[in-house]
Design a protein around this motif. Structure first.
Motif, PDB file in Angstrom:
ATOM      1  N   ILE A 111       0.858  -1.192   0.000  1.00 23.86           N
ATOM      2  CA  ILE A 111       0.000   0.000   0.000  1.00 23.86           C
ATOM      3  C   ILE A 111       0.891   1.236   0.000  1.00 23.86           C
ATOM      4  O   ILE A 111       1.949   1.258   0.641  1.00 23.86           O
ATOM      5  N   TYR A 112       0.453   2.274  -0.700  1.00 22.82           N
ATOM      6  CA  TYR A 112       1.147   3.562  -0.640  1.00 22.82           C
ATOM      7  C   TYR A 112       0.315   4.537   0.174  1.00 22.82           C
ATOM      8  O   TYR A 112      -0.854   4.791  -0.145  1.00 22.82           O
TER       9      TYR A 112
ATOM     10  N   GLY B 233       2.306  -8.284   6.680  1.00 21.95           N
ATOM     11  CA  GLY B 233       1.959  -9.702   6.749  1.00 21.95           C
ATOM     12  C   GLY B 233       2.705 -10.577   5.770  1.00 21.95           C
ATOM     13  O   GLY B 233       2.133 -11.496   5.195  1.00 21.95           O
ATOM     14  N   ILE B 234       3.993 -10.311   5.562  1.00 21.19           N
ATOM     15  CA  ILE B 234       4.798 -11.152   4.687  1.00 21.19           C
ATOM     16  C   ILE B 234       5.326 -12.341   5.502  1.00 21.19           C
ATOM     17  O   ILE B 234       6.035 -12.140   6.495  1.00 21.19           O
ATOM     18  N   PRO B 235       5.020 -13.568   5.131  1.00 19.99           N
ATOM     19  CA  PRO B 235       5.522 -14.712   5.903  1.00 19.99           C
ATOM     20  C   PRO B 235       7.006 -14.935   5.646  1.00 19.99           C
ATOM     21  O   PRO B 235       7.450 -14.971   4.502  1.00 19.99           O
TER      22      PRO B 235
ATOM     23  N   LEU C  22       1.199 -12.140  -3.538  1.00 23.72           N
ATOM     24  CA  LEU C  22       0.762 -12.023  -2.146  1.00 23.72           C
ATOM     25  C   LEU C  22       0.206 -10.625  -1.906  1.00 23.72           C
ATOM     26  O   LEU C  22       0.883  -9.624  -2.163  1.00 23.72           O
ATOM     27  N   ASN C  23      -1.016 -10.542  -1.422  1.00 28.08           N
ATOM     28  CA  ASN C  23      -1.635  -9.265  -1.101  1.00 28.08           C
ATOM     29  C   ASN C  23      -1.191  -8.851   0.298  1.00 28.08           C
ATOM     30  O   ASN C  23      -1.754  -9.283   1.294  1.00 28.08           O
ATOM     31  N   ALA C  24      -0.162  -8.004   0.372  1.00 28.74           N
ATOM     32  CA  ALA C  24       0.464  -7.639   1.648  1.00 28.74           C
ATOM     33  C   ALA C  24      -0.118  -6.332   2.180  1.00 28.74           C
ATOM     34  O   ALA C  24       0.606  -5.368   2.430  1.00 28.74           O
ATOM     35  N   ARG C  25      -1.426  -6.302   2.351  1.00 33.87           N
ATOM     36  CA  ARG C  25      -2.105  -5.085   2.821  1.00 33.87           C
ATOM     37  C   ARG C  25      -2.560  -5.180   4.268  1.00 33.87           C
ATOM     38  O   ARG C  25      -2.883  -4.170   4.887  1.00 33.87           O
ATOM     39  N   LYS C  26      -2.624  -6.392   4.813  1.00 28.34           N
ATOM     40  CA  LYS C  26      -3.115  -6.563   6.178  1.00 28.34           C
ATOM     41  C   LYS C  26      -2.026  -7.193   7.041  1.00 28.34           C
ATOM     42  O   LYS C  26      -1.267  -8.033   6.572  1.00 28.34           O
ATOM     43  N   PHE C  27      -2.005  -6.781   8.305  1.00 29.40           N
ATOM     44  CA  PHE C  27      -1.037  -7.356   9.232  1.00 29.40           C
ATOM     45  C   PHE C  27      -1.369  -8.821   9.495  1.00 29.40           C
ATOM     46  O   PHE C  27      -2.538  -9.213   9.558  1.00 29.40           O
TER      47      PHE C  27
ATOM     48  N   LEU D 108       4.415 -15.984  12.228  1.00 26.80           N
ATOM     49  CA  LEU D 108       5.770 -15.615  11.802  1.00 26.80           C
ATOM     50  C   LEU D 108       5.716 -14.791  10.511  1.00 26.80           C
ATOM     51  O   LEU D 108       5.989 -15.270   9.414  1.00 26.80           O
ATOM     52  N   TYR D 109       5.342 -13.525  10.706  1.00 29.28           N
ATOM     53  CA  TYR D 109       5.225 -12.566   9.620  1.00 29.28           C
ATOM     54  C   TYR D 109       6.086 -11.346   9.926  1.00 29.28           C
ATOM     55  O   TYR D 109       6.436 -11.089  11.083  1.00 29.28           O
ATOM     56  N   LEU D 110       6.408 -10.590   8.900  1.00 29.13           N
ATOM     57  CA  LEU D 110       7.097  -9.315   9.099  1.00 29.13           C
ATOM     58  C   LEU D 110       6.427  -8.255   8.245  1.00 29.13           C
ATOM     59  O   LEU D 110       5.681  -8.546   7.310  1.00 29.13           O
TER      60      LEU D 110
END
Length: 222
Positions: free
Chosen positions: A40-41, A52-54, A83-88, A111-113
């Motif tokens: 997201i910008y 929420g990147i594993p 991967l939709n990395a918009r949510k924690f 285990l996400y960052l």
């Protein structure tokens, strides 16, 4: 909390004004070693966020009380497509304050960052008016807590290829730092300028990372 800076720290003087975030839903897609991630910008802060990147497989079942199993192409446990990395991702399982209600929050699949960056291009340090203006990039790494992250028992040691038990949370941090080294250039970060920092138990973890030879080469300041 355990975090890493992927460039140098931005020192700000004067009052800080917090505005309501305006988000560009189109975001941006970045390619890491496991595939594409879409973030997201934030128009207000003029920064990208990837949430929420594993970085390791869920530590459940046969992976519970075991060293983290990194998410990468070698282990063939990457996500499919983009991967939709918009949510924690979920926080790791812990007691809910004030620790008297006998309730918990989070779960074991944690285990996400998360990555925040002002630019997806390589960030450069510039000098303005006799003072250094330094931009920063931030990554926050979830790690296992409480008994799931630090319980030490002989029955857990037996059969472990590390012949240890009770260090799973620290192993998570090291695995997260390996992920940073392998991928952070794609977000505009510098793998040669990594500074981990922590608050409370995360601060204690910094001492452990400094003492461990396993952390050698993964960070440069603390």
């Amino acid at each position: 909390m355990f975090c890493t800076l992927l460039n140098l720290v931005l020192f700000i003087s004067g009052p800080i004004v917090v505005e309501a975030a305006k988000v560009n839903k189109k975001g941006k897609t970045v390619k890491v070693d496991c595939g594409r991630v879409r973030g997201i910008y934030n128009v207000t802060s003029r920064a990208y966020s990837f949430r929420g990147i594993p970085y390791a497989s869920p530590p459940v079942g046969n992976l519970r009380w075991r060293p983290p199993f990194p998410v990468n192409s070698t282990n063939k446990n990457c996500w499919r497509g983009r991967l939709n990395a918009r949510k924690f991702g979920s926080p790791c399982l812990k007691e809910k304050p004030p620790f008297t209600a006998n309730t918990t929050i989070g779960n074991e699949n944690c285990l996400y960052l998360n990555v925040w960056t002002p630019s997806l291009s390589r960030i450069l340090v510039t000098r303005q008016q006799s003072s250094w203006l330094v931009t920063m990039m931030l990554s926050i790494i979830n790690y296992r807590l409480n008994a799931f992250g630090f319980m030490s028992l002989d029955m857990l040691r037996v059969g472990s290829h590390t012949n240890t038990s009770g260090y799973y949370g620290f192993m998570d941090m090291l695995t997260g730092l390996h992920w940073v080294q392998n991928n952070i250039r794609q977000f505009g970060g510098d793998p040669n300028q990594v500074t981990p920092f922590g608050q409370s138990s995360g601060g204690t973890a910094i001492y452990a990372l400094l003492a461990s030879p396993l952390g050698r080469g993964l960070f440069h300041k603390a």
